[in-house]
Design a protein around this motif. Structure first.
Motif, PDB file in Angstrom:
ATOM      1  N   UNK A 145      51.634  17.553-101.824  1.00  0.00           N
ATOM      2  CA  UNK A 145      51.121  18.635-100.984  1.00  0.00           C
ATOM      3  C   UNK A 145      50.223  19.577-101.773  1.00  0.00           C
ATOM      4  N   UNK A 146      50.610  19.875-102.996  1.00  0.00           N
ATOM      5  CA  UNK A 146      49.756  20.735-103.819  1.00  0.00           C
ATOM      6  C   UNK A 146      48.423  20.045-104.076  1.00  0.00           C
ATOM      7  N   UNK A 147      48.449  18.748-104.356  1.00  0.00           N
ATOM      8  CA  UNK A 147      47.207  18.026-104.610  1.00  0.00           C
ATOM      9  C   UNK A 147      46.315  17.973-103.368  1.00  0.00           C
ATOM     10  N   UNK A 148      46.924  18.078-102.190  1.00  0.00           N
ATOM     11  CA  UNK A 148      46.150  18.020-100.944  1.00  0.00           C
ATOM     12  C   UNK A 148      45.594  19.373-100.521  1.00  0.00           C
ATOM     13  N   UNK A 149      46.073  20.455-101.116  1.00  0.00           N
ATOM     14  CA  UNK A 149      45.695  21.807-100.689  1.00  0.00           C
ATOM     15  C   UNK A 149      44.207  22.063-100.910  1.00  0.00           C
ATOM     16  N   UNK A 150      43.527  22.559 -99.849  1.00  0.00           N
ATOM     17  CA  UNK A 150      42.097  22.808 -99.895  1.00  0.00           C
ATOM     18  C   UNK A 150      41.796  24.310 -99.851  1.00  0.00           C
ATOM     19  N   UNK A 151      40.563  24.648-100.167  1.00  0.00           N
ATOM     20  CA  UNK A 151      40.110  26.038 -99.997  1.00  0.00           C
ATOM     21  C   UNK A 151      40.288  26.454 -98.545  1.00  0.00           C
ATOM     22  N   UNK A 152      40.004  25.562 -97.626  1.00  0.00           N
ATOM     23  CA  UNK A 152      40.170  25.840 -96.194  1.00  0.00           C
ATOM     24  C   UNK A 152      41.600  26.292 -95.878  1.00  0.00           C
ATOM     25  N   UNK A 153      42.572  25.672 -96.516  1.00  0.00           N
ATOM     26  CA  UNK A 153      43.973  26.000 -96.249  1.00  0.00           C
ATOM     27  C   UNK A 153      44.329  27.393 -96.767  1.00  0.00           C
ATOM     28  N   UNK A 162      54.505  27.258-107.452  1.00  0.00           N
ATOM     29  CA  UNK A 162      55.365  27.616-106.324  1.00  0.00           C
ATOM     30  C   UNK A 162      55.532  26.402-105.399  1.00  0.00           C
ATOM     31  N   UNK A 163      56.744  26.160-104.864  1.00  0.00           N
ATOM     32  CA  UNK A 163      56.964  24.986-104.006  1.00  0.00           C
ATOM     33  C   UNK A 163      56.048  24.958-102.780  1.00  0.00           C
ATOM     34  N   UNK A 220      56.528  27.802 -97.691  1.00  0.00           N
ATOM     35  CA  UNK A 220      57.537  28.319 -96.772  1.00  0.00           C
ATOM     36  C   UNK A 220      57.789  29.790 -97.057  1.00  0.00           C
ATOM     37  N   UNK A 221      57.821  30.133 -98.330  1.00  0.00           N
ATOM     38  CA  UNK A 221      58.048  31.514 -98.754  1.00  0.00           C
ATOM     39  C   UNK A 221      56.861  31.992 -99.579  1.00  0.00           C
TER      40      UNK A 221
END
Length: 362
Positions: A127-135, A162-163, A144-145
């Motif tokens: 999920x961290x690797x998938x995170x984009x600027x858009x997100x 962070x998780x 979650x927190x």
């Protein structure tokens, strides 16, 4: 006790408040409420209601058709005193991202980890690797927190460690550290803090100068908060967005970015009566009544009403921000008319007298 200061002036030059420089700036044009199709009596009703029901109001400015038609400050606030914006700062950070995109320095679909190779955890999650600027822009980074970074020595490293239990782009979670990461990305690709990057591109063209913006331990503009501006500066920013990024004939922000940033990009709730459930853009909230806004803790607002061709800037210190907005919708929204209203010196005098009475007795 609250005291009230009201000013309505013609176009004048004033000295900028910045401690770094003294620069002359052009104020927004002034007009009367009725000339711009707004009832003085209803503005007066708003001011009285806000003064009585919001604990406590600090300032208010109303623009119609690009002109200031009402402005007020509750002492000790004043026209030339910068006010903390809290999360209203986020909308300015979004603007910096949009300008960097326009200049080809990044893309909103770039992966966040690409900008921080030295700060990433040894084994980043999928999920961290998938995170984009858009997100980051839409508050759907996947957390979650929200990260509590106060005891963290390095904010970007703490964010990346962070998780991320949710797939980015699928879970709205208001997330100030995500905005900080946008600021850090802008600094990575431009070599300047967001404040310095925005100065020649936004602040100076609007006649704002170089404001104060608090920084992280790494010297990065906090992004999600920490910016200080005057009420008229807030109003100028809203007017710029209302004008789809154009100012004095110059396109300061791409119109396409204004459209994206202020449109509903993600859902954030289903309560039709809540101004926090109308959808979220790129660091802008959608509001009821076809409006959108930047907002910050304790009642800092830059409200843009495209259908009414109006902008409302408010600073305050209140715990009930929805109640503050409700007074805007209840008292000001019905005041806007499509055509100029007849000159009404009696109501204008009542408005003035109401303010003078508040100044003398509160």
């Amino acid at each position: 006790m609250k005291r009230f200061v009201f000013a309505a002036a013609l176009l004048v030059l004033s000295i900028h408040w910045s401690g770094e420089t003294l620069a002359q700036e052009l104020r927004l044009p002034r007009s009367t409420p009725e000339a711009e199709g707004v009832s003085s009596s209803q503005i007066r009703e708003f001011i009285v209601a806000a003064d009585e029901q919001v604990n406590s109001m600090h300032s208010f400015m109303l623009l119609r058709h690009g002109k200031v038609i009402a402005e007020a400050w509750w002492e000790p606030e004043s026209a030339d005193k910068p006010h903390v914006l809290w999360s209203l700062s986020k909308s300015f950070t979004s603007t910096a991202v949009g300008l960097a995109v326009e200049e080809g320095k990044l893309d909103i679909d770039d992966k966040v980890l690409e900008f921080f190779p030295d700060d990433a955890p040894e084994e980043p999650s999928e999920n961290l690797k998938a995170m984009r600027v858009r997100d980051l822009l839409t508050m759907t980074a996947g957390h979650q927190d929200e990260l509590n970074w106060w005891n963290e020595p390095h904010w970007a490293k703490a964010f990346l460690a962070h998780p991320v239990p949710h797939e980015p782009g699928t879970h709205f979670r208001y997330n100030t550290p995500a905005t900080y990461m946008l600021s850090a990305i802008v600094q990575k690709v431009t070599g300047e803090t967001v404040r310095d990057y925005l100065t020649p591109r936004l602040f100076e063209p609007l006649g704002i100068g170089k404001p104060k913006w608090d920084t992280s331990p790494q010297g990065i503009s906090i992004g999600g908060y920490g910016l200080y501006l005057r009420t008229e500066d807030i109003a100028k920013f809203g007017q710029l967005y209302l004008q789809k990024g154009k100012w004095n004939g110059q396109q300061l922000i791409p119109e396409s970015w204004v459209q994206q940033a202020t449109s509903k990009q993600v859902s954030n709730g289903s309560n039709a009566q809540s101004d926090w459930n109308q959808g979220y853009g790129f660091q802008f909230w959608r509001s009821r009544h076809g409006a959108y806004r930047g907002d910050g803790k304790d009642g800092q607002y830059c409200i843009v009403l495209p259908e009414q061709d109006a902008v409302i800037a408010i600073t305050a210190k209140t715990k009930n921000m929805q109640a503050e907005l409700n007074i805007v919708w209840d008292k000001l929204l019905p005041a806007f008319k499509d055509q100029p209203l007849p000159v009404d010196p009696e109501e204008q005098e009542k408005l003035k007298a109401t303010i003078e009475k508040l100044k003398a007795t509160r």
